[in-house]
Design an enzyme around this catalytic site. Structure first.
Site, PDB file in Angstrom:
ATOM      1  N   LYS A  71       0.866  -1.180   0.000  1.00 40.88           N
ATOM      2  CA  LYS A  71       0.000   0.000   0.000  1.00 40.88           C
ATOM      3  C   LYS A  71       0.901   1.227   0.000  1.00 40.88           C
ATOM      4  CE  LYS A  71      -3.727   2.314   2.524  1.00 40.88           C
ATOM      5  NZ  LYS A  71      -4.593   2.265   3.730  1.00 40.88           N
TER       6      LYS A  71
ATOM      7  N   LYS B 184      -2.111  -1.583  -3.816  1.00 38.69           N
ATOM      8  CA  LYS B 184      -2.923  -0.358  -3.786  1.00 38.69           C
ATOM      9  C   LYS B 184      -2.000   0.849  -3.871  1.00 38.69           C
ATOM     10  CE  LYS B 184      -6.136   2.237  -0.866  1.00 38.69           C
ATOM     11  NZ  LYS B 184      -6.831   2.324   0.441  1.00 38.69           N
TER      12      LYS B 184
END
Length: 328
Positions: free
Chosen positions: A198, A251
């Site tokens: 992320k 992400k």
């Protein structure tokens, strides 16, 4: 000299193009995020995300029902919590009578066939707006103290009916910690979809607007990853695999297709990608201004994410794309 090899022969008709198509989208690929707010009879559009709404608990059931009819069966709910309920240890996150856990339980009760992936991170419930416990004096994000909070949050979500726990906090060791807490409390059947890579991305802005969850001070660069790094993602992948993750996630998605591909090449676990709010908003804004064909661009974006290696895509386009796929 005339060409010997003619790849265009495989493009000469729609039937042949369909026959040799390498990447196909289906509604089974989609995870649809849902925004939940307090109140009754509320359906409020997110200004920076046209077509995406924040729903009160009574209206979210209607939305889930519409999505199920379109073939979407997996959802990722996110809560917008009243500031009065926030504190530095995110205690509201484990409250079984709180907004989030009651909605999770209600969705599972009314739609037992759907899969719910719940979010494990402190920021929606934290008075500091961070994904971890903040040291009051230094401002440091305390990794190991955060694990205690995340474990209790994950356990409460499993008790409410979560099928998949999605730790999005990026604390070190959280997958192993959550796996142990779940297993020790008879939730060994509950999966963990780790946010493996992320990144500290500029593409999260509309999401933070929707949930009012931005940090009050500082940023998230001490725990979210540097967008310039790819090898680091592979290190995180190895750790998540060793700690017991069932599914891994990258992400954002669109600016990190190379990372998705690299992770896919190195793991036997399913790989998901989060097509985040800013990526959605860019397409919508360009389409509204007539600069792009919004529908075609949406489908191209989603296809590119799957082509890169994503087995599933968490995307705000899910409902709209499902309608396009249904039309054929």
């Amino acid at each position: 000299m005339l060409p010997t090899h003619r790849p265009r022969r495989n493009r000469k008709s729609e039937v042949i193009r369909d026959m040799v198509q390498e990447t196909r989208l289906t509604t089974h690929d989609f995870i649809f995020p849902l925004f939940i707010i307090e109140g009754e009879s509320q359906k409020l559009e997110v200004k920076s995300m046209p077509g995406i709404y924040r729903f009160s608990a009574d209206r979210i059931i209607e939305e889930v029902g519409q999505c199920v009819e379109l073939g979407i069966k997996t959802f990722a709910p996110f809560p917008s919590i009243n500031d009065a309920l926030k504190d530095r240890l995110a205690k509201e996150s484990a409250n079984p009578e709180g907004l989030y856990l009651k909605v999770v339980a209600d969705i599972k009760r009314q739609f037992p066939e759907v899969v719910l992936m719940t979010d494990v991170a402190m920021d929606p419930y934290s008075s500091d707006g961070h994904d971890g416990v903040v040291d009051a004096e230094s401002g440091e994000i305390l990794n190991d103290a955060t694990l205690e909070v995340l474990g209790q949050m994950a356990l409460a979500q499993a008790r409410a009916g979560a099928d998949i726990i999605g730790p999005s906090d990026m604390m070190d060791g959280r997958v192993a910690w959550i796996r142990r807490v779940l297993d020790e409390n008879a939730f060994s059947h509950v999966s963990i979809m780790s946010y493996t890579a992320k990144y500290a991305s500029a593409f999260y802005g509309p999401f933070r607007d929707a949930l009012d969850s931005a940090p009050k001070k500082g940023d998230k660069k001490s725990y979210q990853m540097n967008p310039a790094n790819k090898r680091e993602a592979l290190r995180e992948l190895a750790l998540d695999e060793a700690e017991g993750a069932d599914i891994v996630m990258i992400k954002p998605a669109l600016s990190y297709l190379d990372v998705i591909h690299a992770v896919k090449e190195r793991t036997h676990l399913p790989v998901t990608a989060y097509n985040v709010s800013g990526e959605y908003a860019m397409v919508k804004a360009a389409a509204q201004n007539g600069w792009l064909d919004g529908e075609k661009t949406m489908m191209e974006v989603l296809t590119s994410i799957k082509r890169a290696g994503a087995d599933a895509i968490l995307t705000y386009f899910a409902k709209e794309a499902a309608a396009v796929l249904r039309r054929g």
